[in-house]
Each structure stands twice: as C-alpha cells, then as structure tokens.
Enzyme design. Structure first.
Site, mmCIF file in Angstrom:
data_model
loop_
_atom_site.group_PDB
_atom_site.id
_atom_site.type_symbol
_atom_site.label_atom_id
_atom_site.label_comp_id
_atom_site.label_asym_id
_atom_site.label_seq_id
_atom_site.Cartn_x
_atom_site.Cartn_y
_atom_site.Cartn_z
ATOM 1 N N ASN A 137 0.869 -1.178 0.000
ATOM 2 C CA ASN A 137 0.000 0.000 0.000
ATOM 3 C C ASN A 137 0.905 1.226 0.000
ATOM 4 O OD1 ASN A 137 -1.806 2.048 0.478
ATOM 5 N ND2 ASN A 137 -2.320 1.413 2.565
ATOM 6 N N LYS A 157 0.015 4.289 -0.296
ATOM 7 C CA LYS A 157 -0.640 5.479 0.264
ATOM 8 C C LYS A 157 -0.403 6.673 -0.672
ATOM 9 C CE LYS A 157 -0.164 3.309 4.716
ATOM 10 N NZ LYS A 157 -0.188 3.428 6.147
ATOM 11 N N HIS A 214 -9.674 1.498 4.404
ATOM 12 C CA HIS A 214 -8.407 1.594 5.142
ATOM 13 C C HIS A 214 -8.599 2.569 6.303
ATOM 14 C CE1 HIS A 214 -4.307 2.684 6.149
ATOM 15 N NE2 HIS A 214 -3.954 1.517 5.614
ATOM 16 N N GLU A 240 -6.158 -5.014 10.155
ATOM 17 C CA GLU A 240 -5.058 -4.112 10.497
ATOM 18 C C GLU A 240 -5.415 -3.351 11.763
ATOM 19 O OE1 GLU A 240 -2.633 -2.644 6.902
ATOM 20 O OE2 GLU A 240 -4.511 -1.563 6.848
ATOM 21 N N GLY A 262 2.043 1.799 10.981
ATOM 22 C CA GLY A 262 3.122 2.781 10.969
ATOM 23 C C GLY A 262 3.758 3.031 12.328
ATOM 24 N N GLY A 299 2.542 -1.482 4.355
ATOM 25 C CA GLY A 299 2.557 -0.056 4.033
ATOM 26 C C GLY A 299 3.975 0.440 3.795
ATOM 27 N N GLY A 300 4.568 1.047 4.818
ATOM 28 C CA GLY A 300 5.884 1.677 4.699
ATOM 29 C C GLY A 300 6.941 0.805 4.020
HETATM 30 P P1 PGA Z 1 2.466 -0.055 7.751
HETATM 31 O O1 PGA Z 1 1.058 0.301 7.062
HETATM 32 O O2 PGA Z 1 2.946 -1.350 7.148
HETATM 33 O O3 PGA Z 1 3.363 1.119 7.385
HETATM 34 O O4 PGA Z 1 2.230 -0.175 9.206
HETATM 35 C C1 PGA Z 1 0.124 -0.690 6.782
HETATM 36 C C2 PGA Z 1 -1.083 -0.095 6.122
HETATM 37 O O5 PGA Z 1 -1.427 1.052 6.440
HETATM 38 O O6 PGA Z 1 -1.729 -0.729 5.274
#
Ligand code: PGA
Length: 232
Positions: free
Chosen positions: A7, A9, A85, A152, A158, A215-216
């Site tokens: 993702n 974002k 999300h 999640e 994050g 995500g990140g």
């Molecule tokens: P993250 O984000 O892996 O950076 O924690 C996950 C997401 O928001 O789908």
C-alpha cells in the site's frame, strides 16, 4: 500461495514506480504480489506485478468531483482495490456502511475489494478488540463472497507495534469462524500493521492468515523484496 499486498498510500511518482517494478521484475515467487498505488500510477499493469487501487467511489458515475468509480478502475484494468483503510475512515469519515457500499461497487465492476478492518488503541486498551472487529466485519461485508479481508489494528499501522502471536491467532480464528457462519468459506484473510522483513514470515504462518498488507516497507524494493523472499 499467499497474497503480499503493498500500500503506497500518497507516495510515488512515475519514475519511482518504474524503478520499483524493474527491481521486482525477475523475482521468483509463488505468491501473488499486488501493489496498491495512487490513482496517477494505475495505468501500465505490466512487469508481472498486479497494480491495485486504494479507493473507489460507491457510485458508478455522476457529479462527484474528485472521485473515481469502479467503472473507471475497470477501464484502467484494475482488479483489486483497498476499501475502508483506517486512514480513509479517519481522515474521510468513511463509515462501515460506506465501506460496504464501496465494496459492492467494486464487486459490481469485477474488482476484488480488500476490506480493511481493525480496532483502535482505545478499543484494545478497553478489552473490546474482539467485539469491535466482529461488528466492523459484519457491517462491512457484502452479500457476495467475492472479497478479501485485511485485519489491520489501527494502533499497529506505521507504529512499529504489532499484536502478539496469541492475539493475532485468536482474531484470525474469530474472523474465519464469523465468515464461515455467514456462508463465505474461502475468503482470503490478510494481516497488516508494521509488517517488515523481520516479522513477515511469522505473521504469514499464523493459521488462517493468507497474506500480508504492507505499508511503509512496500515503498522501496530494498525493503519489499526481502519480505517477498522471506515467505517463499
Ligand atoms: P504499515 O502500514 O505497514 O506502514 O504499518 C500498513 C497499512 O497502512 O496498510
């Protein structure tokens, strides 16, 4: 086969997409790799990686300035879209009813919605995780069993914090059982929230976890490739 869904974002330019996809081009994997990119990067579904979207309108067309419909995503050859999300729920006030309408709009256009659910830190601290997540699940899922669920926890996104093995095992057992009770047996379930190459395998091995939402760590091939390799 596991799903490994990235993702991006609100990140990524055309050049960054090209560099990233080139780095992933020759990766050998039995897993399904999907990267959910911003709308500006959705065209050009090549390099063997599936490109997904991050949002969809609940309407098919009309006077909804700034929105993108399922019909348009289908036109761009998109097969997967994130819906609900936690950042959409938080910054755009998306309710469970809106999330469900968006999931239905995706299905109507032959697109698989990846429906995101998860409790807040306040819910968790109050011991409400199971009830909150079950309620969200039941209020967000369409009748047709053509979706993916991403669990999640909001506090894990994050933050570098993740649920314990016991917590995650219990929640996936509950989600699996609940979907079974509503007659949806083969729904893929993903875990998301601070996934990286050091913990990906351990999450992917939890019973009923069919993949990960990253995500990140999905933004750069340097951090995403080791995740793909760790679960092959
Ligand atoms: P993250 O984000 O892996 O950076 O924690 C996950 C997401 O928001 O789908």
């Amino acid at each position: 086969m596991k799903f490994i869904v990235g993702n991006w974002k609100m990140n990524g330019t055309w050049d960054e997409k090209e560099t990233f996809l080139k780095a992933l081009k020759n990766v050998k994997t039995n897993n399904k790799i999907i990267i959910c990119m911003p709308f500006t990067l959705l065209y050009g579904n090549d390099h063997g990686i599936t490109i997904g979207a991050q949002n969809i309108s609940e309407y098919n067309n009309g006077a909804y300035t700034g929105d993108i419909s399922g019909k348009m995503l289908k036109d761009a050859d998109i097969k997967y879209v994130l819906v609900g999300h936690s950042e959409r729920r938080l910054y755009h006030n998306e309710t469970n009813a809106i999330v469900k309408a968006k999931a239905n709009a995706a299905i109507k256009n032959g697109i698989t919605p990846i429906i995101c659910i998860g409790e807040t830190a306040t819910d968790k601290n109050a011991g409400r995780t199971m009830t909150v997540v079950k309620k969200m699940l039941l209020e967000c899922i369409p009748k047709t069993c053509k979706y993916i669920i991403a669990y999640e926890p909001r506090w894990a996104i994050g933050s570098g914090k993740t649920p314990t093995k016991e917590e995650i095992t219990a929640i996936f057992e509950m989600i699996h059982k609940t979907l079974h009770q509503v007659g949806c047996e083969n729904i893929a379930l993903l875990y998301g929230g601070s996934v990286d190459s050091t913990n990906a395998k351990q999450f992917a091995n939890v019973p009923h976890v069919d993949g990960l939402l990253v995500g990140g760590a999905s933004l750069k091939s340097d951090t995403f490739l080791p995740i793909i390799k760790s679960i092959d």
